[in-house]
Scaffold this motif. Structure first.
Motif, mmCIF file in Angstrom:
data_model
loop_
_atom_site.group_PDB
_atom_site.id
_atom_site.type_symbol
_atom_site.label_atom_id
_atom_site.label_comp_id
_atom_site.label_asym_id
_atom_site.label_seq_id
_atom_site.Cartn_x
_atom_site.Cartn_y
_atom_site.Cartn_z
ATOM 1 N N ARG A 4 17.937 47.662 61.216
ATOM 2 C CA ARG A 4 16.665 47.254 60.628
ATOM 3 C C ARG A 4 15.549 47.587 61.613
ATOM 4 N NH1 ARG A 4 14.387 41.233 60.221
ATOM 5 N NH2 ARG A 4 14.493 41.605 62.438
ATOM 6 N N PRO A 5 14.501 48.258 61.142
ATOM 7 C CA PRO A 5 13.394 48.585 62.049
ATOM 8 C C PRO A 5 12.569 47.345 62.390
ATOM 9 C CG PRO A 5 12.889 49.303 59.821
ATOM 10 C CD PRO A 5 14.299 48.779 59.799
ATOM 11 N N ASP A 6 11.996 47.349 63.593
ATOM 12 C CA ASP A 6 11.093 46.270 63.974
ATOM 13 C C ASP A 6 9.879 46.295 63.056
ATOM 14 O OD1 ASP A 6 12.697 45.409 66.075
ATOM 15 O OD2 ASP A 6 11.691 46.696 67.540
ATOM 16 N N ARG A 10 3.654 50.798 62.339
ATOM 17 C CA ARG A 10 4.170 52.158 62.145
ATOM 18 C C ARG A 10 5.040 52.280 60.885
ATOM 19 N NH1 ARG A 10 4.827 50.984 67.436
ATOM 20 N NH2 ARG A 10 7.068 50.694 67.259
ATOM 21 N N LEU A 11 5.446 51.160 60.324
ATOM 22 C CA LEU A 11 6.277 51.190 59.113
ATOM 23 C C LEU A 11 5.439 51.541 57.891
ATOM 24 C CD1 LEU A 11 8.489 47.965 59.303
ATOM 25 C CD2 LEU A 11 9.192 50.312 59.717
ATOM 26 N N PHE A 16 9.175 48.971 54.824
ATOM 27 C CA PHE A 16 9.067 47.522 55.057
ATOM 28 C C PHE A 16 9.736 46.745 53.928
ATOM 29 C CE2 PHE A 16 6.436 43.821 53.766
ATOM 30 C CZ PHE A 16 6.871 42.927 54.735
ATOM 31 N N ARG A 17 9.449 47.099 52.693
ATOM 32 C CA ARG A 17 10.008 46.370 51.544
ATOM 33 C C ARG A 17 11.513 46.568 51.407
ATOM 34 N NH1 ARG A 17 4.977 47.500 47.759
ATOM 35 N NH2 ARG A 17 4.055 45.435 47.803
ATOM 36 N N TYR A 51 -1.288 45.679 53.425
ATOM 37 C CA TYR A 51 -1.889 46.047 54.705
ATOM 38 C C TYR A 51 -1.285 47.349 55.247
ATOM 39 C CZ TYR A 51 -3.189 45.791 59.632
ATOM 40 O OH TYR A 51 -3.671 46.085 60.883
ATOM 41 N N LEU A 52 0.047 47.461 55.196
ATOM 42 C CA LEU A 52 0.697 48.678 55.700
ATOM 43 C C LEU A 52 0.333 49.904 54.866
ATOM 44 C CD1 LEU A 52 4.255 47.289 56.561
ATOM 45 C CD2 LEU A 52 2.446 47.940 58.176
ATOM 46 N N GLU A 53 0.163 49.694 53.578
ATOM 47 C CA GLU A 53 -0.137 50.800 52.674
ATOM 48 C C GLU A 53 -1.604 51.220 52.716
ATOM 49 O OE1 GLU A 53 0.491 51.561 47.928
ATOM 50 O OE2 GLU A 53 1.968 50.372 49.017
ATOM 51 N N THR A 54 -2.500 50.237 52.823
ATOM 52 C CA THR A 54 -3.923 50.539 52.675
ATOM 53 C C THR A 54 -4.777 50.208 53.902
ATOM 54 O OG1 THR A 54 -4.477 48.354 51.808
ATOM 55 C CG2 THR A 54 -3.776 50.033 50.207
#
Length: 190
Positions: A4-6, A10-11, A16-17, A51-54
């Protein structure tokens, strides 16, 4: 086994999902990024994905509740809007159902979702919830993935121990994809 990535900026939202993170990890990430860390696990997950997407920070939805003043609770009294479990409510239900009464999660949800019904109907609903629970027919909410996994594991593996179920859960949650129990998860016990 996939690692599993931290949880970091950067994800991608999709990556993430695809992994399981504890609510505490989600809240810590939100604080680090200046996002609101309030709300349930599903709300935090959605806030982080956006947040990660936009790069947009979304605020937590504030829920203002007014607590109604309760004088006396009777069987024919209507369940109030914005129901809150109070000592008056507990005393009423204990008087009607005995000292073993407890505000279990399903009953609390029923009360909150059924404003306008009577307390007599609530007593009937409580009995039905207990009956369903004994027959293992209760639904576990989506955010309680661990509980769902453990229940499904034991439904398929009555001869196994809790330690076995937990080992399989840890294996499953470290992998990309869903976190539902599958027979193939037993590979970690070999």
């Amino acid at each position: 086994m996939n690692q599993r990535p931290d949880l970091s900026t950067r994800l991608s939202a999709d990556t993430f999902r695809n992994y399981y993170y504890l609510k505490e990890e989600l809240a810590d990430f939100c604080r680090e990024q200046g996002l609101s860390a309030s709300g349930g696990k599903l709300e935090l997950t959605e806030r982080i994905a956006v947040y990660l997407e936009t790069g947009i920070t979304t605020a937590a939805v504030s829920k203002k509740r007014t607590t109604p003043v309760i004088d006396q609770i009777t069987d024919d009294r209507i369940i109030e809007e914005n129901f809150v479990c109070s000592e008056k409510h507990r005393a009423y239900f204990k008087e009607r159902k005995g000292n073993s009464f407890s505000f279990n999660v399903l009953f609390q949800k029923w009360l909150k979702a059924n404003a306008g019904k009577t307390y007599a109907q609530a007593l009937e609903a409580y009995d039905q919830i207990l009956k369903d629970k004994k027959q293992n027919q209760t639904t576990i909410d989506k955010q309680f993935e661990y509980n769902t996994y453990i229940r499904d594991f034991f439904a398929d593996n009555k001869d196994k121990k809790l330690d076995d179920a937990i080992r399989c859960w840890k294996y499953k949650k470290s992998m990309a994809g869903h976190n539902r129990y599958e027979k193939e998860d037993l590979v970690t016990l070999l």
